[in-house]
Design an enzyme around this catalytic site. Structure first.
Site, PDB file in Angstrom:
ATOM      1  N   ASN A  98       7.530   2.125  -0.504  1.00  0.00           N
ATOM      2  CA  ASN A  98       6.966   3.465  -0.450  1.00  0.00           C
ATOM      3  C   ASN A  98       7.970   4.404   0.212  1.00  0.00           C
ATOM      4  O   ASN A  98       8.599   4.043   1.211  1.00  0.00           O
ATOM      5  CB  ASN A  98       5.657   3.457   0.344  1.00  0.00           C
ATOM      6  N   HIS A 145      11.160  -0.505   4.361  1.00  0.00           N
ATOM      7  CA  HIS A 145      10.618  -1.850   4.178  1.00  0.00           C
ATOM      8  C   HIS A 145      10.271  -2.050   2.719  1.00  0.00           C
ATOM      9  O   HIS A 145       9.734  -1.160   2.073  1.00  0.00           O
ATOM     10  CB  HIS A 145       9.392  -2.106   5.065  1.00  0.00           C
TER      11      HIS A 145
HETATM   12  P1  AMP Z   1       3.816   1.410   4.153  1.00  0.00           P
HETATM   13  O1  AMP Z   1       2.514   2.072   3.831  1.00  0.00           O
HETATM   14  O2  AMP Z   1       4.610   1.076   2.911  1.00  0.00           O
HETATM   15  O3  AMP Z   1       4.626   2.187   5.176  1.00  0.00           O
HETATM   16  O4  AMP Z   1       3.457   0.002   4.763  1.00  0.00           O
HETATM   17  C1  AMP Z   1       3.462  -0.278   6.128  1.00  0.00           C
HETATM   18  C2  AMP Z   1       2.979  -1.702   6.263  1.00  0.00           C
HETATM   19  O5  AMP Z   1       3.322  -2.152   7.566  1.00  0.00           O
HETATM   20  C3  AMP Z   1       1.481  -1.903   6.089  1.00  0.00           C
HETATM   21  O6  AMP Z   1       1.255  -2.828   5.030  1.00  0.00           O
HETATM   22  C4  AMP Z   1       1.028  -2.448   7.449  1.00  0.00           C
HETATM   23  O7  AMP Z   1       0.002  -3.408   7.349  1.00  0.00           O
HETATM   24  C5  AMP Z   1       2.320  -3.045   7.977  1.00  0.00           C
HETATM   25  N1  AMP Z   1       2.428  -3.164   9.427  1.00  0.00           N
HETATM   26  C6  AMP Z   1       2.206  -2.194  10.350  1.00  0.00           C
HETATM   27  N2  AMP Z   1       2.433  -2.657  11.585  1.00  0.00           N
HETATM   28  C7  AMP Z   1       2.818  -3.942  11.446  1.00  0.00           C
HETATM   29  C8  AMP Z   1       3.203  -4.970  12.365  1.00  0.00           C
HETATM   30  N3  AMP Z   1       3.229  -4.759  13.695  1.00  0.00           N
HETATM   31  N4  AMP Z   1       3.539  -6.182  11.861  1.00  0.00           N
HETATM   32  C9  AMP Z   1       3.511  -6.407  10.542  1.00  0.00           C
HETATM   33  N5  AMP Z   1       3.168  -5.481   9.618  1.00  0.00           N
HETATM   34  C10 AMP Z   1       2.813  -4.269  10.075  1.00  0.00           C
END
Ligand code: AMP
Length: 125
Positions: free
Chosen positions: A97, A110
């Site tokens: 994203n 990511h």
């Molecule tokens: P996005 O919407 O593409 O920015 O996705 C962010 C992702 O990060 C989401 O799927 C969250 O569940 C994940 N996320 C947020 N904090 C953590 C964390 N501490 N450890 C692992 N995943 C996380």
């Protein structure tokens, strides 16, 4: 809250803290270029995030500013993790994203790896 991917890198973002070891993660893989860990809120039986070691807000920032070595290292890490998770034969999905309309929430690049079940067609709702 979605983030503005055109803003400068914020080194207080949660993935920067994970990279510095300030917050734990369920690590899957790490090398000089990337860290992979399980998503805290999985959307599929396998849901792993792969992040570059460098400070890049998004795929846009990374593709514009990262060195060839960083790009090669990161792309190879994503492929390696998917293979190591056994996802090549059944298939998997990658997602990155970028910015507001995509609802990017964490301002450190990511790539999501989804797999472990038939994921169906990609739906735009
Ligand atoms: P996005 O919407 O593409 O920015 O996705 C962010 C992702 O990060 C989401 O799927 C969250 O569940 C994940 N996320 C947020 N904090 C953590 C964390 N501490 N450890 C692992 N995943 C996380």
């Amino acid at each position: 809250m979605p983030i503005d991917a055109t803003l400068p890198y914020d080194d207080q973002n949660i993935f920067a803290k994970i990279l510095r070891g300030e917050i734990p993660c369920k690590k899957v893989f790490e090398d000089d270029w990337a860290l992979a860990f399980h998503d805290i809120n999985p959307q599929a039986p396998t849901h792993v995030l792969v992040i570059p070691k460098g400070a890049y807000v998004s795929w846009d920032d990374f593709s514009a500013k990262a060195s060839d070595a960083e790009i090669a290292g990161f792309v190879r890490a994503v492929g390696h993790v998917a293979r190591a998770l056994g996802l090549v034969e059944p298939g998997y999905r990658l997602l990155a994203n970028i910015g507001m309309d995509s609802h990017q929430e964490v301002p450190h690049l990511h790539v999501h790896i989804f797999g472990g079940k038939p994921l169906g067609p990609m739906l735009m709702r």
